[in-house]
Design a protein around this motif. Structure first.
Motif, short mmCIF file in Angstrom:
data_model
loop_
_atom_site.label_atom_id
_atom_site.label_comp_id
_atom_site.label_asym_id
_atom_site.label_seq_id
_atom_site.Cartn_x
_atom_site.Cartn_y
_atom_site.Cartn_z
N MET A 86 0.85 -1.18 0.00
CA MET A 86 0.00 0.00 0.00
C MET A 86 0.89 1.24 0.00
O MET A 86 2.07 1.16 0.37
CB MET A 86 -0.91 -0.01 1.22
N SER A 87 0.33 2.37 -0.37
CA SER A 87 1.12 3.59 -0.44
C SER A 87 1.74 3.95 0.91
O SER A 87 2.81 4.56 0.97
CB SER A 87 0.28 4.75 -0.97
N GLU A 88 1.11 3.57 2.01
CA GLU A 88 1.64 3.84 3.34
C GLU A 88 2.90 3.04 3.64
O GLU A 88 3.62 3.33 4.59
CB GLU A 88 0.60 3.53 4.43
N ASP A 89 3.16 2.00 2.84
CA ASP A 89 4.32 1.14 3.07
C ASP A 89 5.60 1.65 2.44
O ASP A 89 6.66 1.06 2.63
CB ASP A 89 4.05 -0.27 2.51
N VAL A 90 5.51 2.72 1.65
CA VAL A 90 6.67 3.18 0.90
C VAL A 90 6.83 4.70 0.98
O VAL A 90 5.89 5.41 1.34
CB VAL A 90 6.59 2.77 -0.59
#
Length: 163
Positions: A86-90
């Motif tokens: 997910m975008s929160e992971d990167v």
């Protein structure tokens, strides 16, 4: 004139406490909360990010090409396929610096901001204004990012954009 105060052990110790010991202590306290739930969550995230990393692809464009004047913005755009993450992971960021003889003499990082989703790809953008003159090398990368991770480069994972 003296230079002693600029190089004192007190200043160095204060920097170490501020930059390393206090953040480390805070991370340790968060990890121990709720019978180490934070540590287990971070470990699970690391395993998930590592397993999903081969599914990531990143492309970027930088314009204009060629010479710029100091203070003139450079538009940088990136398109990210995350696969199972997910975008929160990167974190997507620009890495740039003054280049001389094929080496970077200075290195700067600039976080890119999310610009929505289009055609199934996450879009990121930033306007880069270099603080330096001369030959500037610019690259775009994606790296794992977790709020409880102790370091931006903890995991040996990174993907550089293709043009």
């Amino acid at each position: 004139a003296t230079i002693g105060p600029a190089f004192s052990m007190h200043r160095m110790l204060k920097e170490y406490v501020t930059l390393y010991y206090e953040p480390g202590r805070s991370a340790g306290l968060r990890a121990r909360r709720d019978n180490y739930a934070g540590a287990r969550s971070l470990s699970d995230w690391e395993l998930r990010a590592t397993a999903a990393w081969p599914g990531i692809s990143l492309t970027a464009s930088i314009s204009p090409h060629g010479g710029l004047s100091v203070g003139e913005p450079l538009a940088v755009r990136a398109w990210l396929q995350l696969g199972a993450l997910m975008s929160e992971d990167v974190a997507v960021e620009i890495v740039f610096g003054q280049e001389k003889d094929g080496d970077l003499r200075t290195v700067h990082r600039l976080s890119m901001r999310s610009a929505g989703v289009r055609d199934g790809l996450l879009n990121y953008e930033a306007d880069l204004v270099s603080p330096e003159s001369g030959n500037i090398a610019v690259g775009v990368r994606v790296r794992p990012s977790h709020p409880d991770g102790p370091s931006a480069l903890l995991l040996p994972l990174m993907r550089w954009a293709t043009a």
